[in-house]
Design a protein around this motif. Structure first.
Motif, PDB file in Angstrom:
ATOM      1  N   LEU A  80       0.807  -1.222   0.000  1.00  0.00           N
ATOM      2  CA  LEU A  80       0.000   0.000   0.000  1.00  0.00           C
ATOM      3  C   LEU A  80       0.841   1.273   0.000  1.00  0.00           C
ATOM      4  O   LEU A  80       0.384   2.320  -0.475  1.00  0.00           O
ATOM      5  N   PRO A  83       1.594   2.521  -4.087  1.00  0.00           N
ATOM      6  CA  PRO A  83       0.362   2.152  -4.797  1.00  0.00           C
ATOM      7  C   PRO A  83       0.520   1.929  -6.293  1.00  0.00           C
ATOM      8  O   PRO A  83      -0.113   1.023  -6.850  1.00  0.00           O
ATOM      9  N   LEU A 142      -5.762   1.530  -3.387  1.00  0.00           N
ATOM     10  CA  LEU A 142      -4.522   1.928  -4.047  1.00  0.00           C
ATOM     11  C   LEU A 142      -4.692   3.230  -4.819  1.00  0.00           C
ATOM     12  O   LEU A 142      -3.794   4.080  -4.828  1.00  0.00           O
TER      13      LEU A 142
END
Length: 203
Positions: A80, A83, A142
């Protein structure tokens, strides 16, 4: 005992391969356990040793595509903080598995093109819908991160872009499985990745 377990696993894999072949070629409805047994070179007894019924065997066949995608979602959840790299990784792996992994490809094709979905497949459909929801949710998260970091410029809702990401990949998948000679998936992978970022407004 060890030899017996190895033999049992070998038989299970042989049955799965036979089911994968017949489901992929003839569809779910026309494929019977008797035909799977004949293709596997065994009686129906070994099939019932490993699987409750045809639906249970069908679920195991679909796992060839579901499990890699579930693992890919889990992998990208750990990315994360990056992204763009996470989305690139997901798209690349989705298309690469489709182009290079026969079991994954056949399993996907069985679900999309060779199955009449009925209530008997409740467990399979529940898992598939949960997987779909997790992929859309992953891309939504994302995209949100990418917008926050000003890596993407867009006025669209990240929730909508998460859905767009999933439908974009499924559209490519469905088109190629329906007509593989239409284009070389391996060759077109870079193009599809570039166009994905054009859709999302990546700088």
């Amino acid at each position: 005992m060890r030899r017996t377990k190895e033999d049992a696993e070998k038989t299970r894999q042989t049955v799965l391969e036979a089911a994968l072949k017949l489901f992929s070629r003839d569809g779910y409805s026309l494929t019977t356990l008797s035909r799977i047994a004949k293709e596997a070179g065994c009686s129906r007894g070994p099939i019932y040793w490993h699987f409750e019924n045809k639906d249970d065997l069908y679920e195991a066949v679909l796992s060839y595509s579901q499990e890699p995608l579930e693992a890919l979602v889990a992998e990208c959840v750990e990315m994360l903080d990056t992204p763009v790299e996470a989305m690139d990784r997901f798209i690349e792996q989705w298309l690469w598995l489709l182009a290079t992994n026969r079991q994954y490809r056949q399993s996907f094709e069985i679900l999309l093109n060779k199955t009449e979905l009925t209530d008997a497949m409740t467990r399979t459909l529940k898992r598939e819908r949960a997987l779909t929801k997790s992929i859309i949710g992953l891309f939504q998260t994302l995209v949100e991160r990418a917008i926050e970091e000003r890596l993407i410029t867009t006025q669209e809702d990240p929730k909508d872009l998460g859905l767009l990401s999933y439908t974009y990949l499924m559209g490519i998948t469905q088109t190629w499985l329906f007509s593989p000679k239409l284009f070389s998936l391996k060759n077109e992978m870079p193009f599809f990745q570039r166009q994905f970022w054009a859709l999302l407004g990546k700088k």
